[in-house]
Motif scaffolding. Structure first.
Motif, PDB file in Angstrom:
ATOM      1  N   ASP A   1       0.791  -1.230   0.000  1.00 48.66           N
ATOM      2  CA  ASP A   1       0.000   0.000   0.000  1.00 48.66           C
ATOM      3  C   ASP A   1       0.818   1.272   0.000  1.00 48.66           C
ATOM      4  O   ASP A   1       0.570   2.192  -0.770  1.00 48.66           O
ATOM      5  N   LEU A   2       1.832   1.294   0.868  1.00 44.58           N
ATOM      6  CA  LEU A   2       2.616   2.528   0.982  1.00 44.58           C
ATOM      7  C   LEU A   2       3.284   2.892  -0.329  1.00 44.58           C
ATOM      8  O   LEU A   2       3.243   4.030  -0.778  1.00 44.58           O
ATOM      9  N   ALA A   3       3.867   1.883  -0.955  1.00 43.39           N
ATOM     10  CA  ALA A   3       4.538   2.132  -2.223  1.00 43.39           C
ATOM     11  C   ALA A   3       3.529   2.573  -3.272  1.00 43.39           C
ATOM     12  O   ALA A   3       3.824   3.386  -4.139  1.00 43.39           O
ATOM     13  N   LEU A   4       2.304   2.026  -3.156  1.00 41.75           N
ATOM     14  CA  LEU A   4       1.287   2.383  -4.147  1.00 41.75           C
ATOM     15  C   LEU A   4       0.849   3.832  -4.019  1.00 41.75           C
ATOM     16  O   LEU A   4       0.576   4.500  -5.004  1.00 41.75           O
ATOM     17  N   ILE A   5       0.801   4.306  -2.793  1.00 42.36           N
ATOM     18  CA  ILE A   5       0.458   5.719  -2.595  1.00 42.36           C
ATOM     19  C   ILE A   5       1.498   6.579  -3.304  1.00 42.36           C
ATOM     20  O   ILE A   5       1.187   7.548  -3.982  1.00 42.36           O
ATOM     21  N   ASP A   6       2.765   6.145  -3.174  1.00 43.89           N
ATOM     22  CA  ASP A   6       3.826   6.892  -3.839  1.00 43.89           C
ATOM     23  C   ASP A   6       3.725   6.777  -5.355  1.00 43.89           C
ATOM     24  O   ASP A   6       3.996   7.721  -6.077  1.00 43.89           O
ATOM     25  N   ALA A   7       3.322   5.576  -5.808  1.00 50.39           N
ATOM     26  CA  ALA A   7       3.155   5.393  -7.255  1.00 50.39           C
ATOM     27  C   ALA A   7       2.085   6.345  -7.773  1.00 50.39           C
ATOM     28  O   ALA A   7       2.205   6.940  -8.845  1.00 50.39           O
ATOM     29  N   ARG A   8       1.023   6.494  -6.972  1.00 51.17           N
ATOM     30  CA  ARG A   8      -0.073   7.395  -7.337  1.00 51.17           C
ATOM     31  C   ARG A   8       0.456   8.817  -7.483  1.00 51.17           C
ATOM     32  O   ARG A   8       0.113   9.537  -8.395  1.00 51.17           O
ATOM     33  N   ARG A   9       1.350   9.197  -6.561  1.00 51.68           N
ATOM     34  CA  ARG A   9       1.951  10.532  -6.645  1.00 51.68           C
ATOM     35  C   ARG A   9       2.766  10.670  -7.926  1.00 51.68           C
ATOM     36  O   ARG A   9       2.784  11.710  -8.556  1.00 51.68           O
ATOM     37  N   GLY A  10       3.456   9.563  -8.258  1.00 53.76           N
ATOM     38  CA  GLY A  10       4.266   9.584  -9.480  1.00 53.76           C
ATOM     39  C   GLY A  10       3.391   9.820 -10.704  1.00 53.76           C
ATOM     40  O   GLY A  10       3.694  10.649 -11.555  1.00 53.76           O
ATOM     41  N   VAL A  11       2.277   9.077 -10.758  1.00 55.74           N
ATOM     42  CA  VAL A  11       1.341   9.234 -11.880  1.00 55.74           C
ATOM     43  C   VAL A  11       0.830  10.671 -11.914  1.00 55.74           C
ATOM     44  O   VAL A  11       0.812  11.322 -12.978  1.00 55.74           O
ATOM     45  N   ALA A  12       0.464  11.192 -10.732  1.00 54.84           N
ATOM     46  CA  ALA A  12      -0.082  12.554 -10.665  1.00 54.84           C
ATOM     47  C   ALA A  12       0.950  13.579 -11.130  1.00 54.84           C
ATOM     48  O   ALA A  12       0.612  14.539 -11.830  1.00 54.84           O
ATOM     49  N   MET A  13       2.219  13.349 -10.760  1.00 50.35           N
ATOM     50  CA  MET A  13       3.244  14.310 -11.161  1.00 50.35           C
ATOM     51  C   MET A  13       3.362  14.384 -12.682  1.00 50.35           C
ATOM     52  O   MET A  13       3.402  15.460 -13.261  1.00 50.35           O
ATOM     53  N   PHE A  14       3.385  13.221 -13.328  1.00 52.19           N
ATOM     54  CA  PHE A  14       3.509  13.240 -14.787  1.00 52.19           C
ATOM     55  C   PHE A  14       2.253  13.821 -15.431  1.00 52.19           C
ATOM     56  O   PHE A  14       2.331  14.500 -16.446  1.00 52.19           O
ATOM     57  N   ASN A  15       1.093  13.561 -14.812  1.00 46.75           N
ATOM     58  CA  ASN A  15      -0.125  14.195 -15.318  1.00 46.75           C
ATOM     59  C   ASN A  15      -0.020  15.711 -15.258  1.00 46.75           C
ATOM     60  O   ASN A  15      -0.435  16.407 -16.171  1.00 46.75           O
ATOM     61  N   ARG A  16       0.564  16.190 -14.170  1.00 46.68           N
ATOM     62  CA  ARG A  16       0.670  17.642 -14.006  1.00 46.68           C
ATOM     63  C   ARG A  16       1.510  18.287 -15.092  1.00 46.68           C
ATOM     64  O   ARG A  16       1.281  19.426 -15.468  1.00 46.68           O
ATOM     65  N   VAL A  17       2.530  17.575 -15.543  1.00 48.79           N
ATOM     66  CA  VAL A  17       3.365  18.138 -16.596  1.00 48.79           C
ATOM     67  C   VAL A  17       2.978  17.584 -17.974  1.00 48.79           C
ATOM     68  O   VAL A  17       3.742  17.690 -18.932  1.00 48.79           O
ATOM     69  N   ASN A  18       1.755  17.012 -18.034  1.00 46.08           N
ATOM     70  CA  ASN A  18       1.210  16.523 -19.299  1.00 46.08           C
ATOM     71  C   ASN A  18       2.079  15.506 -20.025  1.00 46.08           C
ATOM     72  O   ASN A  18       2.185  15.516 -21.241  1.00 46.08           O
ATOM     73  N   VAL A  19       2.721  14.645 -19.247  1.00 43.19           N
ATOM     74  CA  VAL A  19       3.481  13.551 -19.852  1.00 43.19           C
ATOM     75  C   VAL A  19       2.627  12.293 -19.685  1.00 43.19           C
ATOM     76  O   VAL A  19       2.236  11.962 -18.559  1.00 43.19           O
ATOM     77  N   PRO A  20       2.310  11.586 -20.773  1.00 47.20           N
ATOM     78  CA  PRO A  20       1.466  10.395 -20.627  1.00 47.20           C
ATOM     79  C   PRO A  20       2.162   9.317 -19.799  1.00 47.20           C
ATOM     80  O   PRO A  20       3.370   9.122 -19.924  1.00 47.20           O
ATOM     81  N   VAL A  21       1.411   8.658 -18.960  1.00 47.78           N
ATOM     82  CA  VAL A  21       1.959   7.534 -18.215  1.00 47.78           C
ATOM     83  C   VAL A  21       1.774   6.297 -19.086  1.00 47.78           C
ATOM     84  O   VAL A  21       0.654   5.943 -19.457  1.00 47.78           O
ATOM     85  N   LEU A  22       2.895   5.674 -19.457  1.00 45.67           N
ATOM     86  CA  LEU A  22       2.831   4.522 -20.364  1.00 45.67           C
ATOM     87  C   LEU A  22       2.342   3.286 -19.624  1.00 45.67           C
ATOM     88  O   LEU A  22       1.869   2.336 -20.227  1.00 45.67           O
ATOM     89  N   GLY A  23       2.477   3.299 -18.305  1.00 44.17           N
ATOM     90  CA  GLY A  23       1.974   2.179 -17.526  1.00 44.17           C
ATOM     91  C   GLY A  23       2.735   1.979 -16.234  1.00 44.17           C
ATOM     92  O   GLY A  23       3.685   2.702 -15.951  1.00 44.17           O
ATOM     93  N   ILE A  24       2.265   0.984 -15.470  1.00 44.56           N
ATOM     94  CA  ILE A  24       2.887   0.675 -14.174  1.00 44.56           C
ATOM     95  C   ILE A  24       3.476  -0.735 -14.212  1.00 44.56           C
ATOM     96  O   ILE A  24       2.851  -1.668 -14.725  1.00 44.56           O
ATOM     97  N   VAL A  25       4.684  -0.881 -13.689  1.00 47.66           N
ATOM     98  CA  VAL A  25       5.310  -2.198 -13.534  1.00 47.66           C
ATOM     99  C   VAL A  25       5.269  -2.556 -12.052  1.00 47.66           C
ATOM    100  O   VAL A  25       5.605  -1.728 -11.207  1.00 47.66           O
ATOM    101  N   GLU A  26       4.841  -3.768 -11.750  1.00 48.55           N
ATOM    102  CA  GLU A  26       4.899  -4.216 -10.354  1.00 48.55           C
ATOM    103  C   GLU A  26       6.209  -4.962 -10.153  1.00 48.55           C
ATOM    104  O   GLU A  26       6.417  -6.033 -10.730  1.00 48.55           O
ATOM    105  N   ASN A  27       7.099  -4.362  -9.361  1.00 51.71           N
ATOM    106  CA  ASN A  27       8.387  -5.013  -9.105  1.00 51.71           C
ATOM    107  C   ASN A  27       8.349  -5.671  -7.737  1.00 51.71           C
ATOM    108  O   ASN A  27       7.616  -5.237  -6.852  1.00 51.71           O
ATOM    109  N   MET A  28       9.125  -6.722  -7.577  1.00 49.55           N
ATOM    110  CA  MET A  28       9.143  -7.521  -6.347  1.00 49.55           C
ATOM    111  C   MET A  28       7.708  -7.986  -6.070  1.00 49.55           C
ATOM    112  O   MET A  28       7.210  -7.966  -4.948  1.00 49.55           O
ATOM    113  N   SER A  29       7.065  -8.384  -7.159  1.00 51.63           N
ATOM    114  CA  SER A  29       5.655  -8.726  -7.163  1.00 51.63           C
ATOM    115  C   SER A  29       5.360  -9.927  -6.265  1.00 51.63           C
ATOM    116  O   SER A  29       4.393  -9.943  -5.519  1.00 51.63           O
ATOM    117  N   TYR A  30       6.186 -10.956  -6.379  1.00 49.62           N
ATOM    118  CA  TYR A  30       6.032 -12.171  -5.570  1.00 49.62           C
ATOM    119  C   TYR A  30       7.409 -12.785  -5.420  1.00 49.62           C
ATOM    120  O   TYR A  30       8.331 -12.439  -6.158  1.00 49.62           O
TER     121      TYR A  30
END
Ligand SMILES: Nc1ncnc2c1ncn2[C@@H]1O[C@H](COP(=O)(O)OP(=O)(O)OP(=O)(O)O)[C@@H](O)[C@H]1O
Ligand SMILES: [Mg+2]
Length: 384
Positions: free
Chosen positions: A265-294
């Motif tokens: 969860d904590l990392a995801l909140i940060d990921a959300r911030r990352g997405v929001a930051m790129f949205n703010r500067v109008n850079v498309p988010v190409l997607g999310i990679v889940e690392n250390m998934s399992y």
């Protein structure tokens, strides 16, 4: 002899603006930063007038370089579009598009600035995360190699000037050579053209890069490096979504961003911030990679979902951005990565290499169509 700002201003006063008159009177100059013989400033003009200003930018850079004591000069030309200017449609390639990603940021900006692309480089993508240590650099390197395996010419830029990783992850010890006067030649490793601030500074050097210094270091690595022809440049971003990251996202003409997150969860909140930051500067988010998934136990093969598997996929759905894939937490990935032998290059037939290549395919699909559709030139919008 230390260079003084007045000397620079005096040199710039002799450069003519397009309409006649002195450049210094045209009300287009940012603050001029002079540090250790390096001079940096930007000229901000109306997007419709960029062409006329390009020779002025060149002349300004030349004038500054000729001031005794100046070692290097960086003059960025940025375009500003006033509200309603889109209706005039001056240059479609420079008109900012709103991000496709959901997130409620598709609002008009008071002023849009445009970063010119890097000559010869088709697409620049950032690998970023809101949080440190989630595996951005490891993902960036293996993604770059995955794109290489798809037959693309790929470059890598280490934009993490606080803690550059590429010298270690790619075991690069040599220093880049200078070509054609004052440009640097990237280092070739596993077929990637690589540049990192880590090549230029001693590991022991304290890294106190602030504000304009951060900007000029990044701009220099983008523009004063002989990148040659590249299909894709992968930029390894520093962690976080603070001002420094925002500045960097603005300085680099990005086609899109890949966000790396671990499932918790904590990392995801940060990921959300990352997405929001790129949205703010109008850079498309190409997607999310889940690392250390399992976690796959190397001895018994049992799978454990240490960080709660699947969080990043759900988050991608929630944000309306593509989910690019899951990379397991695995000893081999860590050992190979940390010893400069990235898995995609050194175990190309292994299961991990396949995962990264699949991610590379998805990223490429996004660059070619998807998020970046209809965008003929990389562009960045900076909030005024
Ligand atoms: N999937 C993985 N399995 C095992 N170890 C991994 C994996 N991904 C990354 N690591 C290890 O985790 C550590 C942190 O990874 P990395 O340096 O890529 O993260 P980062 O997000 O770039 O960190 P920083 O925020 O400091 O730049 C490294 O030791 C790396 O080898
Ligand atoms: Mg890193």
């Amino acid at each position: 002899m230390a260079v003084r700002k007045e000397q620079i201003m005096a040199a710039l006063a002799l450069v003519a603006a397009p309409g006649g008159g002195a450049l210094t009177d045209a009300n287009v100059l940012s603050d001029v930063v002079v540090a250790d013989g390096k001079v940096f400033f930007s000229i901000t003009v109306d997007a419709a007038a960029v062409k006329q200003w390009e020779p002025v930018r060149d002349a300004a850079e030349k004038a500054v370089r000729s001031v005794p004591g100046v070692q290097s000069a960086l003059v960025a030309l940025t375009a500003e579009r006033s509200p309603g200017a889109a209706a005039r449609g001056p240059q479609p390639a420079h008109v900012a598009t709103q991000p496709r990603a959901a997130g409620g940021h598709a609002h008009a900006h008071p002023a849009d600035r445009v970063q010119p692309g890097i000559p010869g480089v088709d697409a620049v993508i950032a690998v970023a995360s809101g949080k440190g240590g989630v595996g951005k650099s490891t993902t960036a390197v293996n993604l770059a190699l995955g794109l290489r395996d798809l037959g693309l010419k790929v470059g890598m830029l280490d934009a993490d000037i606080y803690g550059p990783s590429l010298p270690k992850l790619l075991a690069i010890k040599e220093k880049p050579q200078t070509v054609g006067g004052n440009k640097l030649k990237p280092i070739d490793r596993y077929g990637l053209s690589v540049m990192s601030i880590g090549f230029l500074i001693d590991e022991e050097t304290p890294m106190i890069w602030r504000g304009p210094m951060v900007m000029s270091a990044i701009t220099q690595m983008l523009r004063e490096v002989e990148w040659g022809k590249l299909d894709v440049m992968v930029v390894d971003m520093p962690p976080g979504t603070g001002d420094a990251q925002l500045t960097m996202a603005q300085q680099v003409p990005l086609k899109g961003a890949v966000i790396v997150s671990t499932p918790q969860d904590l990392a995801l909140i940060d990921a959300r911030r990352g997405v929001a930051m790129f949205n703010r500067v109008n850079v498309p988010v190409l997607g999310i990679v889940e690392n250390m998934s399992y976690f796959l136990c190397p001895s018994c093969g049992t799978r454990s979902d240490i960080f709660g598997y699947g969080g990043a996929r759900k988050e991608a759905e929630r944000q309306g951005v593509p989910f690019l894939g899951e990379v397991p937490l695995h000893m081999t990935i860590r050992e190979k990565s940390d010893s400069g032998l990235p898995v995609v290059a050194t175990e190309p037939d292994g299961p991990h290499a396949k995962i990264y290549r699949d991610i590379a395919i998805k990223v490429l699909e996004q660059i070619k169509g998807g998020a970046a559709a209809g965008r003929s030139a990389p562009k960045i919008v900076i909030e005024a």
